[in-house]
Design a protein around this motif. Sequence first.
Motif, PDB file in Angstrom:
ATOM      1  N   SER A   1      57.003  22.093  55.485  1.00 41.23           N
ATOM      2  CA  SER A   1      55.820  22.859  55.084  1.00 41.23           C
ATOM      3  C   SER A   1      55.130  23.447  56.302  1.00 41.23           C
ATOM      4  N   SER A   2      54.234  24.407  56.044  1.00 40.92           N
ATOM      5  CA  SER A   2      53.403  24.988  57.097  1.00 40.92           C
ATOM      6  C   SER A   2      52.026  24.338  57.023  1.00 40.92           C
TER       7      SER A   2
ATOM      8  N   ASN B   1      42.273  33.551  39.376  1.00 39.55           N
ATOM      9  CA  ASN B   1      43.366  32.754  38.812  1.00 39.55           C
ATOM     10  C   ASN B   1      44.495  32.578  39.824  1.00 39.55           C
ATOM     11  N   ASN B   2      44.342  33.154  41.011  1.00 34.35           N
ATOM     12  CA  ASN B   2      45.325  32.991  42.078  1.00 34.35           C
ATOM     13  C   ASN B   2      45.026  31.677  42.798  1.00 34.35           C
ATOM     14  N   PRO B   3      46.020  30.756  42.902  1.00 36.55           N
ATOM     15  CA  PRO B   3      45.753  29.488  43.583  1.00 36.55           C
ATOM     16  C   PRO B   3      45.520  29.654  45.085  1.00 36.55           C
ATOM     17  N   ASN B   4      45.907  30.787  45.659  1.00 35.45           N
ATOM     18  CA  ASN B   4      45.707  31.034  47.084  1.00 35.45           C
ATOM     19  C   ASN B   4      44.321  31.647  47.268  1.00 35.45           C
TER      20      ASN B   4
ATOM     21  N   LYS C   1      49.633  28.169  62.690  1.00 36.05           N
ATOM     22  CA  LYS C   1      50.691  27.546  61.897  1.00 36.05           C
ATOM     23  C   LYS C   1      51.515  26.551  62.707  1.00 36.05           C
ATOM     24  N   VAL C   2      51.723  25.363  62.124  1.00 37.67           N
ATOM     25  CA  VAL C   2      52.623  24.350  62.657  1.00 37.67           C
ATOM     26  C   VAL C   2      53.553  23.971  61.512  1.00 37.67           C
TER      27      VAL C   2
ATOM     28  N   ILE D   1      50.565  27.931  52.073  1.00 38.75           N
ATOM     29  CA  ILE D   1      49.393  27.098  51.847  1.00 38.75           C
ATOM     30  C   ILE D   1      49.587  25.768  52.568  1.00 38.75           C
ATOM     31  N   CYS D   2      48.550  25.318  53.251  1.00 36.77           N
ATOM     32  CA  CYS D   2      48.576  24.024  53.951  1.00 36.77           C
ATOM     33  C   CYS D   2      48.535  22.912  52.908  1.00 36.77           C
ATOM     34  N   PRO D   3      49.484  21.963  52.953  1.00 37.98           N
ATOM     35  CA  PRO D   3      49.492  20.876  51.969  1.00 37.98           C
ATOM     36  C   PRO D   3      48.271  19.958  52.053  1.00 37.98           C
ATOM     37  N   ARG D   4      47.609  19.877  53.200  1.00 34.50           N
ATOM     38  CA  ARG D   4      46.481  18.960  53.373  1.00 34.50           C
ATOM     39  C   ARG D   4      45.205  19.559  52.802  1.00 34.50           C
TER      40      ARG D   4
END
Length: 192
Positions: free
Chosen positions: A136-137, A101-104, A130-131, A117-120
């Motif tokens: 966002s990251s 149930n964890n979205p990560n 990480k950029v 979390i990467c938005p893409r």
Amino acid sequence: MPLGGGNKCGCCQKTVYFAEEVQCDGQSFHKSCFLCMVCRKNLDSTTVAVHENEVYCKACYAKKYGPKGYGYGGGAGTLSMDRGEALGIKHEGAQPHQPTNNPNTSKFAQRFGGSEICPRCKKAVYAAEKVIGAGSSWHKACFRCAKCGKGLESTTLADKDGEIFCKGCYAKNFGPKGFGFGQGAGALAHAQ
């Protein structure tokens, strides 16, 4: 030196005479037996790598015993589907999916708390990849224009609704439109 002329070959165990002897790591080999254990290429003092009395070329040694994972590819943008089965490397079978149930989806983040979390791609972003852009990251591989796929930098990006674009695609899709708002030096301008 054993009776009968010479040392025993580390590969074929036959007698090695002086004229055909190659020495490596305290062992003697025939010149014709001094081959990589995997790919069977001829070896010399600059291309040999030894592991537990077995000789390999440097490439096969690196594949079999070298570091694995992201960043340790074959060099210069190569993509290889070779998983090392010819080298005796065995892979574990696929684990059955266990919903959470964890979205990560990161196992580390599920155990020890969240990470960004990467938005893409919606996967965890770790410090090594990480950029930061548009608040966002992102993964380095995901930090690309949403329209044309061009790689971006912090100076060459524009964002809209959480998505990132190169300046050219942003101007074409979201910039002012109409007479006089063309692209580049050849565009017509309306003078009144």
